[in-house]
Write a protein that holds these residues in place. Sequence first.
Motif, mmCIF file in Angstrom:
data_model
loop_
_atom_site.group_PDB
_atom_site.id
_atom_site.type_symbol
_atom_site.label_atom_id
_atom_site.label_comp_id
_atom_site.label_asym_id
_atom_site.label_seq_id
_atom_site.Cartn_x
_atom_site.Cartn_y
_atom_site.Cartn_z
ATOM 1 N N ASN A 178 -34.578 -37.972 49.395
ATOM 2 C CA ASN A 178 -35.146 -37.716 50.725
ATOM 3 C C ASN A 178 -36.589 -37.242 50.627
ATOM 4 N N GLU A 179 -36.859 -36.384 49.650
ATOM 5 C CA GLU A 179 -38.238 -35.926 49.449
ATOM 6 C C GLU A 179 -39.157 -37.088 49.076
ATOM 7 N N ALA A 180 -38.614 -37.997 48.258
ATOM 8 C CA ALA A 180 -39.393 -39.175 47.870
ATOM 9 C C ALA A 180 -39.680 -40.062 49.063
ATOM 10 N N LEU A 181 -38.682 -40.244 49.952
ATOM 11 C CA LEU A 181 -38.884 -41.086 51.139
ATOM 12 C C LEU A 181 -39.900 -40.475 52.094
ATOM 13 N N ASP A 231 -32.391 -50.045 49.121
ATOM 14 C CA ASP A 231 -32.629 -49.359 47.847
ATOM 15 C C ASP A 231 -31.769 -49.949 46.728
ATOM 16 N N LEU A 232 -30.508 -50.220 47.034
ATOM 17 C CA LEU A 232 -29.583 -50.722 46.020
ATOM 18 C C LEU A 232 -29.868 -52.161 45.625
ATOM 19 N N LEU A 233 -30.453 -52.955 46.523
ATOM 20 C CA LEU A 233 -30.733 -54.358 46.221
ATOM 21 C C LEU A 233 -31.795 -54.501 45.126
ATOM 22 N N TYR A 251 -36.855 -41.264 41.230
ATOM 23 C CA TYR A 251 -37.469 -41.932 42.380
ATOM 24 C C TYR A 251 -38.989 -41.917 42.205
ATOM 25 N N HIS A 252 -39.572 -43.091 42.098
ATOM 26 C CA HIS A 252 -40.997 -43.211 41.795
ATOM 27 C C HIS A 252 -41.681 -44.019 42.905
ATOM 28 N N ILE A 253 -42.739 -43.459 43.475
ATOM 29 C CA ILE A 253 -43.511 -44.166 44.506
ATOM 30 C C ILE A 253 -44.593 -44.972 43.799
ATOM 31 N N ALA A 263 -47.239 -49.460 49.297
ATOM 32 C CA ALA A 263 -46.496 -48.637 48.330
ATOM 33 C C ALA A 263 -45.004 -48.831 48.538
ATOM 34 N N TRP A 264 -44.233 -48.691 47.468
ATOM 35 C CA TRP A 264 -42.784 -48.876 47.567
ATOM 36 C C TRP A 264 -42.073 -47.931 46.613
ATOM 37 N N LEU A 265 -40.772 -47.814 46.818
ATOM 38 C CA LEU A 265 -39.970 -46.848 46.047
ATOM 39 C C LEU A 265 -39.219 -47.555 44.948
ATOM 40 N N LEU A 266 -39.432 -47.113 43.724
ATOM 41 C CA LEU A 266 -38.725 -47.620 42.548
ATOM 42 C C LEU A 266 -37.691 -46.586 42.115
ATOM 43 N N VAL A 267 -36.441 -47.010 42.045
ATOM 44 C CA VAL A 267 -35.370 -46.111 41.622
ATOM 45 C C VAL A 267 -35.041 -46.463 40.180
ATOM 46 N N LYS A 268 -35.483 -45.614 39.260
ATOM 47 C CA LYS A 268 -35.332 -45.926 37.842
ATOM 48 C C LYS A 268 -35.462 -44.639 37.055
ATOM 49 N N ASP A 269 -34.645 -44.495 36.027
ATOM 50 C CA ASP A 269 -34.694 -43.302 35.185
ATOM 51 C C ASP A 269 -35.689 -43.544 34.069
#
Length: 312
Positions: A287-290, A9-11, A238-240, A304-310
Amino acid sequence: MQLETYISDLLYRYECVTVPNFGAFLSQRVPATVHESTNAFYPPKKQLSFNEQIQTNDGLLANYIADAEKIPFEAATLKISKRVKSLKSSLIEGETLSLQNIGDLKLNSEGKIEFNPSYHLNYLTDAFGLSQLVSPAVTREVYKEEAETIEKVIPLTITPEKRKTKSYFKYAAIALIALTIGGFGASKYYVDSVATHNQIAQEEANNQLENKIQEATFVISNPLPAATLNVSKQSGNYHIVAGAFRVEENCDKKVAQLKQEGFKARKIGVNKYGLHQVAYASFNDRNEALRELNSIRNNNNDAAWLLVKDLN
């Protein structure tokens, strides 16, 4: 604890993710490349590497785990320490550690950690939606070189017999010039006639259009009542991600399709390459996003993948 999940996630957002007392995973941006022999075009990406010398705890990984699991920072640090001991023990026993979507780690003959990166994920978010492209080789026909080769093999010569026929060509050329001048005159008259005809026809069409516009009336006798909609705004970091599209119209169609399927889909902005991104949903809780991401990958879209962005 799945430590590799947090590292992965952090990478997406950081170029260095340090695992205290173990090493650091580094990412470096690599531009798009072209393979000369296969004519394959590769999109830009983040290339992963591992540095065993960087082991100082910078707090990044522990803070992220503490925030994701809602535990104190010290508890997250303790969890990382236990996981590191387990990893080192497995390496000493000669095992190869496979960190999902990151790469493989093993000890070499000198007792140093070797890292083979995984290429299943491209951690460069700006390149999402771009894939490898193979283009056929461009072939060019060099007619000039062929003509020069033919001239070298078959030189042009003028014989006395050909010189005698030169006068006939002179008279023929004069006749051709006369015919050409007459043809130009007739051609000009024809072009002028066509232009005049087109102008008249255009004016008639414009007049007919104006008459129809004047005859048309628009009457609104029963105005429609105003509609009231209650729209709930989505929020979260957290955006899918469902996909990215060059044309915004295709992005809107994807959002409409996902909403018909029951998802809280929306557009989440345009990345650096001008691609319009679409998300299945956005969440405040990781966790809900995952959990939702795993469900979507199993039932709808394994890409599909998880984007961590505000985005708020």
